[in-house]
Design a protein around this motif. Sequence first.
Motif, short mmCIF file in Angstrom:
data_model
loop_
_atom_site.label_atom_id
_atom_site.label_comp_id
_atom_site.label_asym_id
_atom_site.label_seq_id
_atom_site.Cartn_x
_atom_site.Cartn_y
_atom_site.Cartn_z
N LEU A 83 48.75 61.33 39.07
CA LEU A 83 48.16 62.65 38.91
C LEU A 83 46.96 62.68 37.97
N PHE A 84 46.93 61.80 36.97
CA PHE A 84 45.91 61.93 35.93
C PHE A 84 45.05 60.70 35.71
N LEU A 85 45.53 59.52 36.06
CA LEU A 85 44.81 58.29 35.74
C LEU A 85 44.17 57.62 36.96
N GLY A 86 43.91 58.39 37.99
CA GLY A 86 43.19 57.85 39.13
C GLY A 86 44.01 57.05 40.11
N GLY A 87 45.33 57.00 39.92
CA GLY A 87 46.17 56.26 40.86
C GLY A 87 45.82 54.79 40.91
N TYR A 88 45.62 54.29 42.11
CA TYR A 88 45.33 52.86 42.30
C TYR A 88 43.84 52.54 42.24
N HIS A 89 42.99 53.49 41.94
CA HIS A 89 41.56 53.22 41.87
C HIS A 89 41.23 52.44 40.60
N ALA A 142 36.29 46.18 44.22
CA ALA A 142 37.44 46.35 43.33
C ALA A 142 38.51 47.25 43.93
N ASN A 143 38.14 48.14 44.84
CA ASN A 143 39.09 49.06 45.45
C ASN A 143 39.42 48.69 46.89
N GLU A 144 39.32 47.44 47.22
CA GLU A 144 39.59 46.97 48.58
C GLU A 144 40.76 46.00 48.58
N ALA A 145 41.40 45.86 49.76
CA ALA A 145 42.50 44.93 49.97
C ALA A 145 43.65 45.24 49.01
N TRP A 146 44.21 44.20 48.38
CA TRP A 146 45.37 44.37 47.52
C TRP A 146 45.00 44.57 46.05
N TRP A 147 43.72 44.55 45.71
CA TRP A 147 43.32 44.71 44.32
C TRP A 147 43.74 46.04 43.71
N PRO A 148 43.69 47.18 44.45
CA PRO A 148 44.13 48.44 43.84
C PRO A 148 45.55 48.42 43.31
N ALA A 149 46.44 47.63 43.94
CA ALA A 149 47.81 47.55 43.43
C ALA A 149 47.83 46.97 42.02
N LEU A 150 46.92 46.05 41.72
CA LEU A 150 46.83 45.48 40.37
C LEU A 150 46.37 46.53 39.36
N TRP A 151 45.35 47.34 39.73
CA TRP A 151 44.91 48.38 38.80
C TRP A 151 46.02 49.39 38.54
N TRP A 152 46.74 49.74 39.59
CA TRP A 152 47.87 50.67 39.42
C TRP A 152 48.90 50.08 38.47
N LEU A 153 49.21 48.81 38.63
CA LEU A 153 50.23 48.18 37.78
C LEU A 153 49.79 48.14 36.32
N LEU A 154 48.54 47.87 36.06
CA LEU A 154 48.05 47.82 34.68
C LEU A 154 48.12 49.21 34.03
N LYS A 155 47.72 50.25 34.74
CA LYS A 155 47.84 51.61 34.20
C LYS A 155 49.30 51.97 33.96
#
Length: 453
Positions: free
Chosen positions: A279-285, A297-310
């Motif tokens: 809701l507040f931190l951009g999700g998987y972006h 950075a927002n293609e393929a499986w990379w967004p799952a990594l950004w989501w996990l770090l947040k």
Amino acid sequence: MTPLTVGDGVSLAAEPGLEAFGSDPWWIILIKAVAIFVFLMLCVLMMIMADRKIMGRMQQRHGPNRFGPWGLLQSLADGVKLSLKEDLIPRSVDKVVYIAAPMVSAIPAFIAFAVIPIGPEVSMFGVQTRLQLTDLPVAVLLVLATASIGVYGIVLAGWSSRSPYPLLGGLRASAQVISYEIAMGLSFVAVFIYSGTLSTSGIVEAQQPVWFAIVLFPSFVIYLITMVGETNRLPFDLAEGEGELVGGFMTEYSSMKFTMFFLAEYVNMVTVAALSVTLFLGGYHAPPPITMFWAGANEAWWPALWWLLKFMAVMFMFIWLRGSLPRVRYDQLMQLGWKILIPVQLVWITAVAVLRVLRNEGYSPVVTGTVVAVFFVAILAAFLAWGRAAERRRSEEAEENAKEVQAMREDPMHGGFPVPPMNAPHYGSSVAAEEPRTTPPAATGKREEVTGA
């Protein structure tokens, strides 16, 4: 997804963005459901381990470091130990409700994670699918509903135990979830107004290029406070405060039923942390600095990594708060929820709604700036009035305390508290002091008895 029909063939178009759900093969849905379950269980094990290790470092100790490499298997050992403990059921409990309460508390926590988007559409075994089990036009309300159902397990556990401390813990949990869930729901309203949707995937897409944590910062801060109160974590763990309630609603539970409550608490932490990312931190972006120099950075499986770090950053905040803040009093907990968080949210939502209407109607920036200035002045005046009222209340309390102390000094019996007279036997200076010893006691071969005389 097929359009819904009402009455004589009237078509209700599905919400944009939800057409990607409902067409996956059954085995893809099964894989995603199992992956969510495994992820939640691993998060519980790792979070318990991180809880103990990080708090140990905060308190200048090592934490668990014996079982497994660096003590990483300690959570697994604790789970095995709890499952092998004797499962005791007190005689006077309501057995049906007593046994069902842990399951009522744990199962909704798993359901809520089904609508959390972890990534965009990817290729999984040759099938294009989104990294999200499902989505709904009212997905965020599903999370609120499951959180509300989960507290029934806590209340029923306290009631069915037929014991005063569990009952008090259950009542505290019910009052706490009412007050803090209202503030949490109000923090979602600002997000709904700004994004124009209640689906989690739509809210994530609406946070480009600016996250709602920046645009709706007051809602973000209040949500962080309420999610800690919602999960009964320090400093808001009044429902299980061992200082006054032994173990709260879990006092009469042991073995696997106790484990279910423990599991529900940590899975709820995972769910509310994932919801804050959504809701507040951009999700998987990816964060904006990364997208400036990395186009993929927002293609393929990379967004799952950004989501996990947040997600890990928000989970660390739970541990940080637990190791830094003491438990608040129950009246302070209720006062924060009802007298501060809810009024602030109501004023903030009103401001957000007015600004969105002005923007949609095409009013000039001068009108918008004037409205913002009026809201700012009104809020500043309210804070000043609240500060003066608080200062006046503190001065009145100090004056009353001073009068009370003066009255007690003049009359020891003031207030009806039984104070022994100062000249009573064995009280105060009426007891003769022990004679000082000028020579050491004779050695008799026996240890001298030490008393309080």
